[in-house]
Design an enzyme around this catalytic site. Structure first.
Site, PDB file in Angstrom:
ATOM      1  N   ASP A  35       0.848  -1.184   0.000  1.00 38.46           N
ATOM      2  CA  ASP A  35       0.000   0.000   0.000  1.00 38.46           C
ATOM      3  C   ASP A  35       0.891   1.244   0.000  1.00 38.46           C
ATOM      4  O   ASP A  35       2.110   1.152   0.092  1.00 38.46           O
ATOM      5  CB  ASP A  35      -0.964  -0.008   1.177  1.00 38.46           C
ATOM      6  N   ASP A  82      -7.998  -7.427   0.748  1.00 38.27           N
ATOM      7  CA  ASP A  82      -7.046  -7.622   1.832  1.00 38.27           C
ATOM      8  C   ASP A  82      -7.686  -7.139   3.113  1.00 38.27           C
ATOM      9  O   ASP A  82      -8.579  -6.288   3.097  1.00 38.27           O
ATOM     10  CB  ASP A  82      -5.757  -6.826   1.593  1.00 38.27           C
ATOM     11  N   CYS A  93     -13.879 -28.093   8.291  1.00 38.21           N
ATOM     12  CA  CYS A  93     -12.599 -27.580   7.801  1.00 38.21           C
ATOM     13  C   CYS A  93     -11.563 -28.699   7.769  1.00 38.21           C
ATOM     14  O   CYS A  93     -11.504 -29.529   8.676  1.00 38.21           O
ATOM     15  CB  CYS A  93     -12.126 -26.435   8.697  1.00 38.21           C
ATOM     16  N   CYS A 144      -8.163 -28.010   7.366  1.00 37.22           N
ATOM     17  CA  CYS A 144      -6.836 -27.419   7.512  1.00 37.22           C
ATOM     18  C   CYS A 144      -5.993 -28.219   8.504  1.00 37.22           C
ATOM     19  O   CYS A 144      -6.500 -29.070   9.245  1.00 37.22           O
ATOM     20  CB  CYS A 144      -6.939 -25.950   7.951  1.00 37.22           C
ATOM     21  N   CYS A 161      -7.373 -28.034  12.160  1.00 36.80           N
ATOM     22  CA  CYS A 161      -8.584 -28.809  12.451  1.00 36.80           C
ATOM     23  C   CYS A 161      -8.342 -30.311  12.349  1.00 36.80           C
ATOM     24  O   CYS A 161      -9.064 -31.099  12.958  1.00 36.80           O
ATOM     25  CB  CYS A 161      -9.709 -28.372  11.516  1.00 36.80           C
ATOM     26  N   HIS A 212      -5.654 -21.241  10.974  1.00 33.81           N
ATOM     27  CA  HIS A 212      -7.024 -21.648  10.646  1.00 33.81           C
ATOM     28  C   HIS A 212      -7.782 -20.522   9.957  1.00 33.81           C
ATOM     29  O   HIS A 212      -8.463 -20.753   8.943  1.00 33.81           O
ATOM     30  CB  HIS A 212      -7.774 -22.092  11.900  1.00 33.81           C
TER      31      HIS A 212
END
Length: 379
Positions: free
Chosen positions: A94, A268, A306, A308, A311, A337
């Site tokens: 940015d 974002d 989930c 991931c 998890c 997560h």
């Protein structure tokens, strides 16, 4: 060839959302896409390898903070931001303007730029469109942002008009100061608050400068969500269809879906990492505050739906224990997560566009997440 190009792939017949791909000097990424925020040249508690494993192909870093520490000269000496932080994917930086306006209580906006005080040391500093470009050129990011004014919400029409006109002049100065156009792409930022005539004026000014991409700024700053959606519906058709569109500072699941429907390609937000450090997890059934006492003996994963790493391997009870003991590993797990959850959500959005069913996906997701139908229409 410009440094940044957009490849349109498909438009969802059900919603008009678009599927595409943005090509950068450090690889390509599919859109709509969420960009994890690495303010200080790191996504807090995450390694680049972990981000790669969850298919984060682009991240955001902050010009203002890197300018202050360690300094763009040190990063340039290291070979640029990619080398400095060992990240081989794309990076967006940015302009630093938002931090100047939000962190400094003492600032003075002039035509030449912004005079302000360093929020750490109190030192007097100055940021101009040219200085923001010089810093970002030294950082070597793939996508850079032109310095704009970040007006408060709400703001009067007169104030916003003067701000829009200044932002347009600053955008032209940024383009003229850009030293590496074949290696780095510069995006302009459309402002205008909640005023359609000013959004139109801002978009017209910036499109005339032929940036390789455009951001929509000044939203998700406190306005109602129906105002944000109305502004997106009005603004995105004013931007070139063959260039990427970036909605700044948005990371809540509902807004990611609804802004994708309204033609946005890139997002974002610090939301997923910030709430993770407070022990809050995003799940398919809404937010879960894992540090709460009710999870002390809860040996289920954070989210049953989930897949991931977190998890698959850890329980709510264990993560709660770590966070209550202020163990860094607990914050790493909740951060991992949450980022995985949003990156997976965007993959589901892209799949739904590909299959012309994004509207159905939105309704089902909102119902499961806990949004009622009336609220879903307003998001």
């Amino acid at each position: 060839m410009p440094a940044i190009t957009y490849e349109p792939i498909k438009t969802c017949k059900q919603t008009g959302a678009r599927l595409g791909k943005v090509h950068t000097p450090h690889g390509s990424f599919d859109t709509p896409a969420f960009m994890p925020v690495g303010t200080m040249a790191t996504v807090k508690t995450m390694s680049p390898e972990e981000l790669n494993n969850m298919n984060a192909n682009i991240i955001l870093s902050n010009t203002y903070h890197l300018w202050l520490r360690p300094g763009e000269d040190i990063i340039a000496e290291a070979g640029g931001l990619h080398q400095f932080m060992n990240w081989d994917g794309a990076i967006l930086t940015d302009s630093g303007g938002y931090q100047v306006f939000s962190l400094s209580n003492l600032r003075d906006i002039k035509e030449e730029g912004v005079h302000f005080r360093n929020h750490i040391s109190g030192e007097k500093m100055f940021l101009s469109p040219e200085k923001a470009m010089n810093i970002q050129n030294a950082l070597g990011s793939d996508i850079m942002m032109a310095l704009d004014e970040c007006p408060p919400y709400p703001a009067s029409h007169d104030y916003m008009q003067a701000s829009v006109e200044r932002t347009s002049r600053w955008a032209e100065r940024a383009l003229n100061a850009h030293a590496r156009p074949s290696e780095q792409g510069l995006f302009g930022i459309v402002q205008g608050g909640e005023y359609e005539d000013l959004r139109k004026q801002s978009a017209r000014d910036l499109v005339s400068l032929d940036f390789p991409g455009y951001a929509v700024g000044g939203l998700s700053v406190g306005e109602p969500k129906n105002v944000m959606n109305r502004m997106l519906e009005f603004t995105t058709p004013l931007l070139p269809a063959d260039k990427p569109r970036y909605l700044m500072g948005v990371g809540s699941p509902d807004s990611l879906i609804d802004a994708s429907i309204r033609g946005i390609d890139m997002f974002d937000c610090v939301l997923p990492t910030r709430i993770a450090r407070n022990g809050t997890c995003m799940t398919s059934h809404g937010r879960l505050v894992v540090r709460n006492a009710q999870y002390k003996r809860d040996f289920r994963p954070v989210d049953d739906n989930c897949h991931c790493y977190v998890c698959r391997n850890y329980t709510r009870a264990y993560i709660r224990h770590l966070i209550k003991c202020n163990e860094t590993f607990g914050f790493r797990l909740t951060t991992y997560h949450n980022l995985y959850f949003l990156l997976e959500l965007m993959k589901q959005v892209r799949d739904s566009i590909k299959e012309d069913r994004l509207g159905d996906f939105r309704d089902a997701f909102f119902h499961q997440y806990g949004f009622d139908k009336q609220n879903a229409k307003n998001f």
